[in-house]
Write a protein that holds these residues in place. Structure first.
Motif, PDB file in Angstrom:
ATOM      1  N   THR A 124      10.040  20.788  19.218  1.00 37.54           N
ATOM      2  CA  THR A 124       8.700  21.060  18.708  1.00 37.54           C
ATOM      3  C   THR A 124       7.902  21.885  19.709  1.00 37.54           C
ATOM      4  O   THR A 124       7.957  21.635  20.912  1.00 37.54           O
ATOM      5  N   VAL A 125       7.163  22.837  19.180  1.00 33.78           N
ATOM      6  CA  VAL A 125       6.244  23.659  19.961  1.00 33.78           C
ATOM      7  C   VAL A 125       4.863  23.482  19.346  1.00 33.78           C
ATOM      8  O   VAL A 125       4.697  23.587  18.130  1.00 33.78           O
ATOM      9  N   ALA A 178       7.455  22.682  24.244  1.00 31.47           N
ATOM     10  CA  ALA A 178       6.531  23.658  24.827  1.00 31.47           C
ATOM     11  C   ALA A 178       5.173  23.581  24.148  1.00 31.47           C
ATOM     12  O   ALA A 178       5.058  23.145  22.995  1.00 31.47           O
ATOM     13  N   VAL A 179       4.175  24.039  24.894  1.00 32.23           N
ATOM     14  CA  VAL A 179       2.818  24.193  24.371  1.00 32.23           C
ATOM     15  C   VAL A 179       2.411  25.633  24.641  1.00 32.23           C
ATOM     16  O   VAL A 179       2.559  26.125  25.763  1.00 32.23           O
ATOM     17  N   PHE A 194       2.864  27.644  28.044  1.00 34.43           N
ATOM     18  CA  PHE A 194       2.846  29.102  28.041  1.00 34.43           C
ATOM     19  C   PHE A 194       1.447  29.581  27.692  1.00 34.43           C
ATOM     20  O   PHE A 194       0.786  28.993  26.841  1.00 34.43           O
ATOM     21  N   ALA A 195       1.005  30.642  28.346  1.00 32.29           N
ATOM     22  CA  ALA A 195      -0.275  31.278  28.007  1.00 32.29           C
ATOM     23  C   ALA A 195       0.002  32.721  27.623  1.00 32.29           C
ATOM     24  O   ALA A 195       0.850  33.389  28.214  1.00 32.29           O
ATOM     25  N   LEU A 236      11.750  33.337  26.322  1.00 26.83           N
ATOM     26  CA  LEU A 236      11.487  32.267  27.287  1.00 26.83           C
ATOM     27  C   LEU A 236      11.885  30.915  26.717  1.00 26.83           C
ATOM     28  O   LEU A 236      12.481  30.087  27.410  1.00 26.83           O
ATOM     29  N   LEU A 237      11.562  30.682  25.451  1.00 29.50           N
ATOM     30  CA  LEU A 237      11.926  29.422  24.822  1.00 29.50           C
ATOM     31  C   LEU A 237      13.445  29.295  24.686  1.00 29.50           C
ATOM     32  O   LEU A 237      13.990  28.201  24.825  1.00 29.50           O
ATOM     33  N   ALA A 238      14.116  30.387  24.418  1.00 30.65           N
ATOM     34  CA  ALA A 238      15.578  30.376  24.280  1.00 30.65           C
ATOM     35  C   ALA A 238      16.250  30.011  25.594  1.00 30.65           C
ATOM     36  O   ALA A 238      17.354  29.458  25.600  1.00 30.65           O
TER      37      ALA A 238
END
Length: 131
Positions: A9-10, A62-63, A94-95, A124-126
């Motif tokens: 989940t993100v 991740a957020v 992440f921003a 980046l998520l991968a």
């Protein structure tokens, strides 16, 4: 919905002062198309509400905090700090967005990484381990 197991989940949202939700919605749709569960909490989210939204999320990986207005950077910093207190240390924050112009700017907010654009975010998520 993609077939197969979820990648996790993100949570995607914008800090207080942000009113531009279309970009966040597009990022959320793109993430869903790549197998992520997404909680799009929208824009203009106060820091403590952001923290509440990420607490106890199943399989949180991740957020992503989107900042389009320079005026929202102070609130973005507050949101990152509140989120970091509410999540496990292995969950990345992440921003990105038009107001976050570099890795240094993202780090100044307290984020773990900068996502220049949705493609970079996906990459980046991968690279994050998936259980």
């Amino acid at each position: 919905t993609p077939r197969g197991p979820s990648r996790g989940t993100v949570v995607v949202g914008g800090p207080s002062g942000e009113r531009h939700g279309l970009a966040l919605t597009m990022v959320a749709d793109l993430l869903r198309s790549r197998g992520w569960n997404v909680s799009d909490i929208g824009t203009d989210v106060p820091a403590e509400s952001f923290a509440t939204a990420v607490r106890d999320v199943d399989q949180l990986r991740a957020v992503c905090i989107g900042v389009t207005l320079h005026e929202s950077m102070v609130e973005a910093r507050k949101a990152v700090a509140a989120v970091k207190k509410a999540i496990a240390p292995d969950v990345k924050v992440f921003a990105g967005g038009a107001a976050v112009v570099s890795e240094e700017a993202a780090r100044a907010l307290g984020a773990d990484a900068w996502a220049r654009d949705p493609r970079m975010l996906l990459a980046l998520l991968a690279s994050e381990p998936v259980e």
